[in-house]
Design a protein around this motif. Structure first.
Motif, PDB file in Angstrom:
ATOM      1  N   SER A 114       0.845  -1.191   0.000  1.00  0.00           N
ATOM      2  CA  SER A 114       0.000   0.000   0.000  1.00  0.00           C
ATOM      3  C   SER A 114       0.882   1.243   0.000  1.00  0.00           C
ATOM      4  O   SER A 114       2.062   1.183   0.355  1.00  0.00           O
ATOM      5  CB  SER A 114      -0.924   0.009   1.224  1.00  0.00           C
ATOM      6  OG  SER A 114      -0.162   0.009   2.428  1.00  0.00           O
ATOM      7  N   ASP A 115       0.311   2.364  -0.393  1.00  0.00           N
ATOM      8  CA  ASP A 115       1.041   3.630  -0.359  1.00  0.00           C
ATOM      9  C   ASP A 115       1.068   4.173   1.059  1.00  0.00           C
ATOM     10  O   ASP A 115       0.137   3.961   1.848  1.00  0.00           O
ATOM     11  CB  ASP A 115       0.377   4.648  -1.289  1.00  0.00           C
ATOM     12  CG  ASP A 115       0.483   4.261  -2.759  1.00  0.00           C
ATOM     13  OD1 ASP A 115       1.480   3.602  -3.119  1.00  0.00           O
ATOM     14  OD2 ASP A 115      -0.435   4.598  -3.532  1.00  0.00           O
ATOM     15  N   THR A 116       2.114   4.892   1.388  1.00  0.00           N
ATOM     16  CA  THR A 116       2.238   5.479   2.719  1.00  0.00           C
ATOM     17  C   THR A 116       3.081   6.737   2.623  1.00  0.00           C
ATOM     18  O   THR A 116       3.652   7.052   1.565  1.00  0.00           O
ATOM     19  CB  THR A 116       2.863   4.481   3.712  1.00  0.00           C
ATOM     20  OG1 THR A 116       2.733   4.985   5.035  1.00  0.00           O
ATOM     21  CG2 THR A 116       4.330   4.230   3.401  1.00  0.00           C
ATOM     22  N   THR A 117       3.174   7.468   3.719  1.00  0.00           N
ATOM     23  CA  THR A 117       3.950   8.702   3.767  1.00  0.00           C
ATOM     24  C   THR A 117       4.730   8.761   5.079  1.00  0.00           C
ATOM     25  O   THR A 117       4.173   8.472   6.142  1.00  0.00           O
ATOM     26  CB  THR A 117       3.036   9.942   3.655  1.00  0.00           C
ATOM     27  OG1 THR A 117       2.306   9.884   2.430  1.00  0.00           O
ATOM     28  CG2 THR A 117       3.851  11.221   3.693  1.00  0.00           C
ATOM     29  N   LYS A 149       6.427  10.490   0.144  1.00  0.00           N
ATOM     30  CA  LYS A 149       5.612   9.340  -0.242  1.00  0.00           C
ATOM     31  C   LYS A 149       6.473   8.102  -0.444  1.00  0.00           C
ATOM     32  O   LYS A 149       7.558   8.180  -1.036  1.00  0.00           O
ATOM     33  CB  LYS A 149       4.834   9.646  -1.524  1.00  0.00           C
ATOM     34  CG  LYS A 149       3.776  10.723  -1.353  1.00  0.00           C
ATOM     35  CD  LYS A 149       3.011  10.961  -2.648  1.00  0.00           C
ATOM     36  CE  LYS A 149       1.944  12.037  -2.449  1.00  0.00           C
ATOM     37  NZ  LYS A 149       1.187  12.292  -3.716  1.00  0.00           N
ATOM     38  N   ARG A 178       6.210   3.367   0.081  1.00  0.00           N
ATOM     39  CA  ARG A 178       5.392   2.148  -0.015  1.00  0.00           C
ATOM     40  C   ARG A 178       5.517   1.337   1.265  1.00  0.00           C
ATOM     41  O   ARG A 178       6.585   1.295   1.903  1.00  0.00           O
ATOM     42  CB  ARG A 178       5.850   1.297  -1.200  1.00  0.00           C
ATOM     43  CG  ARG A 178       5.615   1.932  -2.553  1.00  0.00           C
ATOM     44  CD  ARG A 178       4.189   1.754  -3.025  1.00  0.00           C
ATOM     45  NE  ARG A 178       3.948   0.401  -3.534  1.00  0.00           N
ATOM     46  CZ  ARG A 178       2.726  -0.074  -3.821  1.00  0.00           C
ATOM     47  NH1 ARG A 178       1.663   0.661  -3.599  1.00  0.00           N
ATOM     48  NH2 ARG A 178       2.592  -1.290  -4.315  1.00  0.00           N
TER      49      ARG A 178
END
Length: 240
Positions: A179-182, A187, A189
């Motif tokens: 999932s994408d994350t920060t 930014k 993954r």
């Protein structure tokens, strides 16, 4: 005038008696046979009823035992999960009491909050010649490959690292989820689940690009330390 003396009677004495052949009398042996047959049939019915009762009792007991076993299994699982959740909350709470590690300028001047009750060991990354930080509650076992928190500053590109992990995710059959994350506004993954198909090793990995390098955050015990891991990430500061 006929004499009233029975001796001198001219009437045939047998004429007034019924004919035995016309009296429909049953043989005693035949009556006994019928009685025995009836008694035997009734006994058979009783035996069948008793057998059915015991079979039903046995099935009922087996069903109750099965239900009890399922209940005990569910209770034990629920108790274990509840305990694990409780332990994770305690770990998460303790992880918020931190000290700040600030990397030198040549490594990027990033800041990592390390729980005060955890040890923090920094070593050169022998593969990239850069930085590897390891943190565990109480002490760090350098002989172990599994740690509660690891931070790797690697010289390979973020795109190459993401491509490799995305390929592992695709071939995992859903056992590893991406999932994408920060992290600190950058930014990246996130990968969580079975990170090694052969050993079934679980993990949670977050990668972010950082100054033409890649920062790799990881915990090898996501079941208990995912909350603590994310507490560290949420308070990490990456210099632009």
């Amino acid at each position: 005038m006929e004499s009233d003396n029975p001796i001198n009677s001219t009437v045939d004495p047998s004429a007034s008696l019924p004919d035995p052949t016309n009296m429909n009398l049953k043989s005693p042996k035949k009556n006994k046979t019928i009685i025995y047959a009836v008694v035997g049939f009734v006994a058979l019915i009783v035996i069948l009823l008793v057998v059915l009762i015991f079979v039903n009792i046995g099935n009922s007991n087996a069903k109750q035992d099965s239900l009890k076993a399922e209940y005990d299994k569910g209770y034990s699982k629920g108790k274990t999960e509840q305990q694990a959740a409780s332990d994770a909350e305690v770990i998460s709470r303790d992880s918020k009491n931190v000290r700040i590690y600030k990397a030198p300028n040549e490594l990027g001047s990033f800041e990592i909050p390390i729980p005060k009750t955890w040890s923090w060991v920094i070593t050169p990354n022998l593969d990239s010649g850069l930085f590897l930080g390891i943190s565990d509650p109480d002490y760090v076992d350098n002989t172990s490959k599994q740690h509660k928190f690891k931070l790797d500053l690697a010289s390979d590109s973020y795109q190459d690292r993401a491509k490799t992990l995305d390929s592992v995710t695709k071939s995992s059959g859903g056992k590893l989820v991406a999932s994408d994350t920060t992290v600190s506004g950058i930014k990246g993954r996130r990968y969580k689940g079975i990170v090694d198909a052969q050993t079934k090793q679980k993990g949670e990995i977050v990668i972010v690009p950082y100054r033409e390098k890649v920062l790799v955050f990881r915990t090898d015990d996501p079941d208990s330390y995912s909350q603590a891991f994310n507490n560290i990430l949420s308070n990490t500061k990456l210099a632009p």
